[in-house]
Design a protein around this motif. Structure first.
Motif, PDB file in Angstrom:
ATOM      1  N   ALA A  94       0.889  -1.157   0.037  1.00 40.85           N
ATOM      2  CA  ALA A  94       0.024  -0.074   0.108  1.00 40.85           C
ATOM      3  C   ALA A  94       0.865   1.268  -0.075  1.00 40.85           C
ATOM      4  O   ALA A  94       0.595   2.281  -0.914  1.00 40.85           O
ATOM      5  CB  ALA A  94      -0.822   0.005   1.153  1.00 40.85           C
ATOM      6  N   PHE A  95       2.071   1.344   1.112  1.00 36.66           N
ATOM      7  CA  PHE A  95       2.632   2.405   0.853  1.00 36.66           C
ATOM      8  C   PHE A  95       3.534   2.690  -0.562  1.00 36.66           C
ATOM      9  O   PHE A  95       3.415   3.714  -0.917  1.00 36.66           O
ATOM     10  CB  PHE A  95       3.763   2.371   2.205  1.00 36.66           C
ATOM     11  N   ASN A  97       2.722   1.486  -3.424  1.00 41.37           N
ATOM     12  CA  ASN A  97       1.804   2.218  -4.589  1.00 41.37           C
ATOM     13  C   ASN A  97       1.574   3.778  -4.229  1.00 41.37           C
ATOM     14  O   ASN A  97       1.613   4.461  -5.274  1.00 41.37           O
ATOM     15  CB  ASN A  97       0.423   1.335  -4.605  1.00 41.37           C
ATOM     16  N   SER A  98       1.411   4.147  -2.964  1.00 42.66           N
ATOM     17  CA  SER A  98       1.017   5.480  -2.902  1.00 42.66           C
ATOM     18  C   SER A  98       2.257   6.392  -3.106  1.00 42.66           C
ATOM     19  O   SER A  98       2.363   7.455  -3.653  1.00 42.66           O
ATOM     20  CB  SER A  98       0.643   5.867  -1.258  1.00 42.66           C
ATOM     21  N   LEU A 102       2.662   9.371  -5.828  1.00 38.32           N
ATOM     22  CA  LEU A 102       3.149  10.819  -5.664  1.00 38.32           C
ATOM     23  C   LEU A 102       4.401  11.178  -6.051  1.00 38.32           C
ATOM     24  O   LEU A 102       4.539  12.247  -6.603  1.00 38.32           O
ATOM     25  CB  LEU A 102       2.950  10.740  -4.169  1.00 38.32           C
ATOM     26  N   LEU A 111       3.524  13.347  -0.307  1.00 38.10           N
ATOM     27  CA  LEU A 111       4.253  12.067   0.030  1.00 38.10           C
ATOM     28  C   LEU A 111       4.897  11.908   1.536  1.00 38.10           C
ATOM     29  O   LEU A 111       4.737  11.147   2.542  1.00 38.10           O
ATOM     30  CB  LEU A 111       5.440  11.722  -1.023  1.00 38.10           C
ATOM     31  N   VAL A 114       2.063  11.308   4.012  1.00 43.99           N
ATOM     32  CA  VAL A 114       1.866  10.126   4.173  1.00 43.99           C
ATOM     33  C   VAL A 114       2.950   9.341   4.787  1.00 43.99           C
ATOM     34  O   VAL A 114       2.556   8.601   5.801  1.00 43.99           O
ATOM     35  CB  VAL A 114       1.952   9.396   2.491  1.00 43.99           C
ATOM     36  N   ARG A 118       2.476   6.853   8.306  1.00 41.78           N
ATOM     37  CA  ARG A 118       2.848   5.379   8.179  1.00 41.78           C
ATOM     38  C   ARG A 118       3.932   5.133   9.445  1.00 41.78           C
ATOM     39  O   ARG A 118       4.760   5.800   9.567  1.00 41.78           O
ATOM     40  CB  ARG A 118       3.161   4.879   6.999  1.00 41.78           C
TER      41      ARG A 118
END
Length: 269
Positions: A94-95, A97-98, A102, A111, A114, A118
C-alpha cells in the motif's frame, strides 16, 4: 458352670468378630495423607517436585529467580517479535503504490504527509529523504542518495539490534545455569566435608550434585529455544531488509528520473 460361661463368652466374641469383619471390609479405605500422596508422586516421577514453583526454587537455590526472570523475558520477546517482525512493519504494498504515484506527480509534500502517518521502516527512510530534499532544494541527487543510504543502514541496524536481545538471552541463560550448578556443588562439597565418610555421605553427595545440575538443565531449557527462535527471526529480518533495500532502490530510481526531468526543464529555459 464356669466352663459353660466361658464357652458362651467365646461364642459371643466369635459372633461379634464375625459381624465386624464384613462391616470393616465394606468401609472405604482411608484417604492417603498429603505427605503419602506426595511420596507416591515422587516415586512415579522423581522430577514432579521440581515442576512446581516452590520445589524448583528449593532445588535450584538462589539462581532460581534469575532463571525464572530470563524465561519470562524470552517468552515475552518471542511473542513480541512474532507480531512485530513482519513485512507490514518494514515495507508494504500500500505504501509503495502511494509513494510511486506521488513521486510521479512530484507531490513531495503529499508523500511526506503520508510518510508521517505510516509506521514503517521504508516510510521513515522516505520521510528522511524528502525532508532533506525539501529543506535543501539546491542539493544534488548524490547528496540526497547519501542521506537515504545512511537512514536505510540505521533502520537495518535497529531491526537487527531488536532481535539481538533474544540471542543474548539464549547465551546468558546456560551461563547462569552453570553458575548455579557450580555454587550448588561448592555448597554440597562443603557440607559433605564436615561429615564422616560413609554410605549416607555418598548418598548426600549424589543428591546434592543432582539438585545442582538442575540449574544447568534449566538454563539449557531456556537458552536452546531462545537461540532457535533467534535464528528464525534473524533469517526473517534479513529477508525483510533485502525487501526494504529493493523498495528503497525503486523509490530512489523514481526520484532520479524526476531530478533529471527537472534538470532538463531548467536547461531548456
Amino acid at each position: 458352670m464356669h466352663r459353660k460361661i466361658l464357652l458362651a463368652l467365646a461364642v459371643l466374641a466369635a459372633l461379634i468378630v464375625t459381624m465386624n469383619v464384613p462391616a470393616q471390609a465394606q468401609q472405604p479405605a482411608p484417604a492417603p495423607s498429603a505427605a503419602a500422596a506426595q511420596a507416591a508422586a515422587l516415586e512415579e516421577n522423581p522430577y514432579a517436585d521440581a515442576l512446581t514453583f516452590d520445589g524448583f526454587v528449593r532445588r535450584t537455590g538462589v539462581m532460581a529467580y534469575p532463571l525464572i526472570g530470563l524465561s519470562m523475558v524470552a517468552f515475552f520477546m518471542i511473542v513480541l517479535f512474532a507480531f512485530t517482525v513482519r513485512q507490514g512493519t518494514v515495507v508494504s504494498d500500500a505504501f509503495m503504490n502511494s509513494a510511486d504515484a506521488l513521486i510521479r506527480k512530484q507531490d513531495y509534500l503529499g508523500l511526506l504527509a503520508v510518510c508521517n502517518r505510516r509506521n514503517e521502516c521504508i516510510a521513515r527512510i522516505t520521510a528522511k529523504t524528502l525532508d532533506f530534499a525539501t529543506r535543501n532544494p539546491t542539493a544534488s541527487f548524490e547528496e540526497v542518495k547519501e542521506v537515504t543510504e545512511a537512514e536505510g543502514n540505521r533502520q537495518s541496524s535497529l531491526l537487527l539490534a531488536r532481535i539481538a536481545y533474544l540471542g543474548d538471552v539464549g547465551a546468558v541463560a546456560p551461563m547462569l545455569g552453570l553458575l548455579g550448578t557450580t555454587l550448588g556443588m561448592i555448597t554440597t562439597f562443603h557440607e559433605i566435608s564436615g561429615k564422616g565418610v560413609g554410605g549416607s555421605n555418598q548418598l548426600g553427595l549424589a543428591q546434592g550434585v543432582s539438585e545442582a545440575l538442575l540449574c544447568t538443565a534449566s538454563g539449557l531449557v531456556i537458552g536452546i529455544p531462545a537461540l532457535i527462535f533467534y535464528a528464525i527471526f534473524r533469517g526473517k529480518v534479513n529477508r525483510l531488509i533485502s525487501e526494504m533495500e529493493a523498495a528503497t532502490t525503486h523509490l530512489m530510481a523514481l526520484l532520479a528520473v524526476q531530478y533529471k526531468r527537472a534538470a532538463r526543464a531548467v536547461a531548456g529555459q
